[in-house]
Design a protein around this motif. Structure first.
Motif, PDB file in Angstrom:
ATOM      1  N   HIS A 160      -0.908  -8.989  59.296  1.00 29.77           N
ATOM      2  CA  HIS A 160      -0.974  -8.069  60.440  1.00 29.77           C
ATOM      3  C   HIS A 160      -1.708  -6.801  60.031  1.00 29.77           C
ATOM      4  O   HIS A 160      -1.349  -6.125  59.080  1.00 29.77           O
ATOM      5  N   THR A 161      -2.746  -6.477  60.786  1.00 26.91           N
ATOM      6  CA  THR A 161      -3.557  -5.312  60.439  1.00 26.91           C
ATOM      7  C   THR A 161      -3.033  -4.022  61.068  1.00 26.91           C
ATOM      8  O   THR A 161      -3.294  -2.941  60.570  1.00 26.91           O
ATOM      9  N   ALA A 162      -2.300  -4.139  62.169  1.00 25.25           N
ATOM     10  CA  ALA A 162      -1.794  -2.949  62.855  1.00 25.25           C
ATOM     11  C   ALA A 162      -0.333  -2.711  62.479  1.00 25.25           C
ATOM     12  O   ALA A 162       0.465  -3.653  62.432  1.00 25.25           O
ATOM     13  N   LEU A 163       0.002  -1.455  62.218  1.00 21.95           N
ATOM     14  CA  LEU A 163       1.373  -1.095  61.841  1.00 21.95           C
ATOM     15  C   LEU A 163       1.750   0.193  62.553  1.00 21.95           C
ATOM     16  O   LEU A 163       0.946   1.139  62.611  1.00 21.95           O
ATOM     17  N   TYR A 164       2.950   0.201  63.097  1.00 26.09           N
ATOM     18  CA  TYR A 164       3.410   1.321  63.913  1.00 26.09           C
ATOM     19  C   TYR A 164       4.722   1.853  63.356  1.00 26.09           C
ATOM     20  O   TYR A 164       5.576   1.085  62.902  1.00 26.09           O
ATOM     21  N   TRP A 165       4.936   3.150  63.487  1.00 24.72           N
ATOM     22  CA  TRP A 165       6.243   3.769  63.230  1.00 24.72           C
ATOM     23  C   TRP A 165       6.727   4.407  64.533  1.00 24.72           C
ATOM     24  O   TRP A 165       5.969   5.105  65.224  1.00 24.72           O
ATOM     25  N   TYR A 166       7.998   4.143  64.829  1.00 26.26           N
ATOM     26  CA  TYR A 166       8.659   4.743  65.974  1.00 26.26           C
ATOM     27  C   TYR A 166       9.978   5.349  65.502  1.00 26.26           C
ATOM     28  O   TYR A 166      10.527   4.959  64.473  1.00 26.26           O
ATOM     29  N   ARG A 167      10.505   6.272  66.291  1.00 26.80           N
ATOM     30  CA  ARG A 167      11.803   6.874  66.020  1.00 26.80           C
ATOM     31  C   ARG A 167      12.648   6.680  67.267  1.00 26.80           C
ATOM     32  O   ARG A 167      12.172   6.892  68.392  1.00 26.80           O
ATOM     33  N   GLN A 168      13.911   6.293  67.058  1.00 28.57           N
ATOM     34  CA  GLN A 168      14.787   6.032  68.203  1.00 28.57           C
ATOM     35  C   GLN A 168      16.116   6.759  68.020  1.00 28.57           C
ATOM     36  O   GLN A 168      16.823   6.531  67.043  1.00 28.57           O
ATOM     37  N   SER A 169      16.437   7.617  68.971  1.00 28.13           N
ATOM     38  CA  SER A 169      17.732   8.286  68.973  1.00 28.13           C
ATOM     39  C   SER A 169      18.691   7.471  69.820  1.00 28.13           C
ATOM     40  O   SER A 169      18.278   6.668  70.665  1.00 28.13           O
ATOM     41  N   LEU A 170      19.977   7.717  69.637  1.00 21.69           N
ATOM     42  CA  LEU A 170      21.011   6.931  70.307  1.00 21.69           C
ATOM     43  C   LEU A 170      20.844   6.987  71.821  1.00 21.69           C
ATOM     44  O   LEU A 170      20.725   8.069  72.407  1.00 21.69           O
ATOM     45  N   GLN A 191      18.339   6.129  73.601  1.00 19.55           N
ATOM     46  CA  GLN A 191      16.985   6.434  74.066  1.00 19.55           C
ATOM     47  C   GLN A 191      16.025   5.303  73.715  1.00 19.55           C
ATOM     48  O   GLN A 191      16.337   4.448  72.897  1.00 19.55           O
ATOM     49  N   GLY A 192      14.845   5.351  74.302  1.00 19.51           N
ATOM     50  CA  GLY A 192      13.815   4.408  73.932  1.00 19.51           C
ATOM     51  C   GLY A 192      13.087   4.849  72.672  1.00 19.51           C
ATOM     52  O   GLY A 192      13.201   6.010  72.268  1.00 19.51           O
ATOM     53  N   PRO A 193      12.363   3.942  72.039  1.00 18.77           N
ATOM     54  CA  PRO A 193      11.595   4.318  70.839  1.00 18.77           C
ATOM     55  C   PRO A 193      10.529   5.350  71.173  1.00 18.77           C
ATOM     56  O   PRO A 193       9.843   5.239  72.193  1.00 18.77           O
ATOM     57  N   GLU A 194      10.388   6.320  70.286  1.00 17.67           N
ATOM     58  CA  GLU A 194       9.405   7.392  70.444  1.00 17.67           C
ATOM     59  C   GLU A 194       8.306   7.181  69.412  1.00 17.67           C
ATOM     60  O   GLU A 194       8.572   7.099  68.207  1.00 17.67           O
ATOM     61  N   PHE A 195       7.065   7.109  69.857  1.00 20.64           N
ATOM     62  CA  PHE A 195       5.930   6.834  68.973  1.00 20.64           C
ATOM     63  C   PHE A 195       5.729   7.944  67.950  1.00 20.64           C
ATOM     64  O   PHE A 195       5.795   9.135  68.272  1.00 20.64           O
ATOM     65  N   LEU A 196       5.461   7.558  66.707  1.00 20.83           N
ATOM     66  CA  LEU A 196       5.148   8.524  65.654  1.00 20.83           C
ATOM     67  C   LEU A 196       3.694   8.380  65.194  1.00 20.83           C
ATOM     68  O   LEU A 196       2.905   9.324  65.279  1.00 20.83           O
ATOM     69  N   ILE A 197       3.333   7.187  64.696  1.00 25.86           N
ATOM     70  CA  ILE A 197       2.012   6.997  64.100  1.00 25.86           C
ATOM     71  C   ILE A 197       1.648   5.517  64.124  1.00 25.86           C
ATOM     72  O   ILE A 197       2.533   4.657  64.116  1.00 25.86           O
ATOM     73  N   TYR A 198       0.343   5.248  64.148  1.00 26.79           N
ATOM     74  CA  TYR A 198      -0.167   3.882  64.224  1.00 26.79           C
ATOM     75  C   TYR A 198      -1.315   3.737  63.233  1.00 26.79           C
ATOM     76  O   TYR A 198      -2.210   4.572  63.197  1.00 26.79           O
ATOM     77  N   PHE A 199      -1.250   2.686  62.404  1.00 25.76           N
ATOM     78  CA  PHE A 199      -2.302   2.384  61.433  1.00 25.76           C
ATOM     79  C   PHE A 199      -3.060   1.146  61.870  1.00 25.76           C
ATOM     80  O   PHE A 199      -2.482   0.168  62.340  1.00 25.76           O
ATOM     81  N   GLN A 200      -4.356   1.181  61.696  1.00 25.00           N
ATOM     82  CA  GLN A 200      -5.179  -0.014  61.805  1.00 25.00           C
ATOM     83  C   GLN A 200      -5.793  -0.164  60.414  1.00 25.00           C
ATOM     84  O   GLN A 200      -6.671   0.615  60.031  1.00 25.00           O
ATOM     85  N   GLY A 201      -5.334  -1.157  59.653  1.00 24.18           N
ATOM     86  CA  GLY A 201      -5.741  -1.252  58.261  1.00 24.18           C
ATOM     87  C   GLY A 201      -5.120  -0.131  57.456  1.00 24.18           C
ATOM     88  O   GLY A 201      -3.935   0.147  57.565  1.00 24.18           O
ATOM     89  N   THR A 202      -5.925   0.545  56.668  1.00 23.63           N
ATOM     90  CA  THR A 202      -5.418   1.616  55.809  1.00 23.63           C
ATOM     91  C   THR A 202      -5.401   2.973  56.488  1.00 23.63           C
ATOM     92  O   THR A 202      -4.708   3.885  56.027  1.00 23.63           O
ATOM     93  N   GLY A 203      -6.143   3.114  57.552  1.00 23.66           N
ATOM     94  CA  GLY A 203      -6.286   4.421  58.175  1.00 23.66           C
ATOM     95  C   GLY A 203      -5.369   4.640  59.360  1.00 23.66           C
ATOM     96  O   GLY A 203      -5.060   3.712  60.111  1.00 23.66           O
ATOM     97  N   ALA A 204      -4.958   5.885  59.551  1.00 24.34           N
ATOM     98  CA  ALA A 204      -4.135   6.240  60.703  1.00 24.34           C
ATOM     99  C   ALA A 204      -5.027   6.345  61.929  1.00 24.34           C
ATOM    100  O   ALA A 204      -5.852   7.253  62.026  1.00 24.34           O
ATOM    101  N   ALA A 205      -4.877   5.402  62.861  1.00 21.17           N
ATOM    102  CA  ALA A 205      -5.690   5.407  64.073  1.00 21.17           C
ATOM    103  C   ALA A 205      -5.193   6.428  65.083  1.00 21.17           C
ATOM    104  O   ALA A 205      -5.955   6.912  65.918  1.00 21.17           O
ATOM    105  N   ASP A 206      -3.897   6.744  65.027  1.00 23.02           N
ATOM    106  CA  ASP A 206      -3.313   7.690  65.976  1.00 23.02           C
ATOM    107  C   ASP A 206      -2.057   8.251  65.336  1.00 23.02           C
ATOM    108  O   ASP A 206      -1.101   7.519  65.134  1.00 23.02           O
ATOM    109  N   ASP A 207      -2.092   9.537  64.971  1.00 23.62           N
ATOM    110  CA  ASP A 207      -0.911  10.169  64.381  1.00 23.62           C
ATOM    111  C   ASP A 207      -0.376  11.275  65.280  1.00 23.62           C
ATOM    112  O   ASP A 207       0.345  12.166  64.813  1.00 23.62           O
ATOM    113  N   SER A 208      -0.706  11.193  66.552  1.00 29.72           N
ATOM    114  CA  SER A 208      -0.364  12.272  67.477  1.00 29.72           C
ATOM    115  C   SER A 208       1.126  12.395  67.748  1.00 29.72           C
ATOM    116  O   SER A 208       1.570  13.396  68.295  1.00 29.72           O
TER     117      SER A 208
END
Lengths: 111, 114
Positions: free
Chosen positions: B29-39, B41-58
């Motif tokens: 899998h080339t795409a990797l995502y991090w999310y944060r979830q509080s009790l 609540q839905g998952p909140e986006f943190l950062i997304y990698f495509q390969g080695t680089g962060a494609a979206d860290d907003s």
């Protein structure tokens, strides 16, 4: 901020009944997905519907999408106790971009 | 492995400490995502990698949060000077990165900052 908002927040039904959950979103989407989460576990992908589709079926699941109203619904037919979980809708603005999740609907199916 | 693996499953740390959370995605899998979830609540986006680089860290909330994926496989989420408000479940997901491929999630790391 969350793009999607699910309604209702919680739903309790008896086994065999149908469960309907709704999702509204604010901006244009590429596709809308539904995920399920059991307590203490990660999310599991259920079904994806593209912005140019209106309805999709998968087993006991039926998803509809109304882009003019920016809303979607998930119907689970003939529910089972094992369907008890939280259900989330998620949208992306373009293919391959990040998914934005709603707050979820907690479904309880009583045996 | 067969699925996304996250370690540790639970982490308790004191306010002000540094923590690292690890994610092993599905092989290939080339795409990797991090999310944060509080009790509750839905998952909140943190950062997304495509390969080695962060494609979206907003989604990273501030500069105390940082993530790496040096070889395009395993990723580490790093949190400096932890605060009680960082307590949440941190979820990692991966996808093939092709078209509208779905996300495959791990079971998360529950972080508690005391």
């Amino acid at each position: 901020s969350q793009q999607g908002e699910e309604d209702p927040q919680a739903l309790s039904i008896q086994e065999g009944e149908n469960a309907t959950m709704n999702c509204s979103y604010k901006t244009s989407i590429n596709n809308l997905q539904w995920y399920r989460q059991n307590s203490g576990r990660g999310l599991v992908h259920l079904i994806l519907i593209r912005s140019n589709e209106r309805e999709k079926h998968s087993g006991r699941l039926r998803v509809t999408l109304d882009t003019s109203k920016k809303s979607s619904s998930l119907l689970i037919t003939a529910s089972r106790a094992a369907d008890t979980a939280s259900y989330f809708c998620a949208t992306d603005a373009s293919s391959g971009s990040r998914l934005t999740f709603g707050e979820g609907t907690q479904l309880t199916v009583n045996p | 492995g067969a699925g996304v693996s996250q370690t540790p499953s639970n982490k308790v740390t004191e306010k002000g400490k540094y923590v690292e959370l690890r994610c092993d995605p599905i092989s290939g899998h080339t795409a990797l995502y991090w999310y944060r979830q509080s009790l509750g609540q839905g998952p909140e986006f943190l950062i997304y990698f495509q390969g080695t680089g962060a494609a979206d860290d907003s989604g990273l909330p501030n500069d105390r949060f940082f993530a790496v994926r040096p070889e395009g496989s395993v990723s580490t989420l790093k949190i400096q000077r932890t605060e009680r408000g960082d307590s949440a479940v941190y979820l990692c997901a991966s996808s093939s990165g092709q078209g509208d491929s779905p996300l495959h999630f791990g079971n998360g790391t529950r972080l508690t900052v005391t």
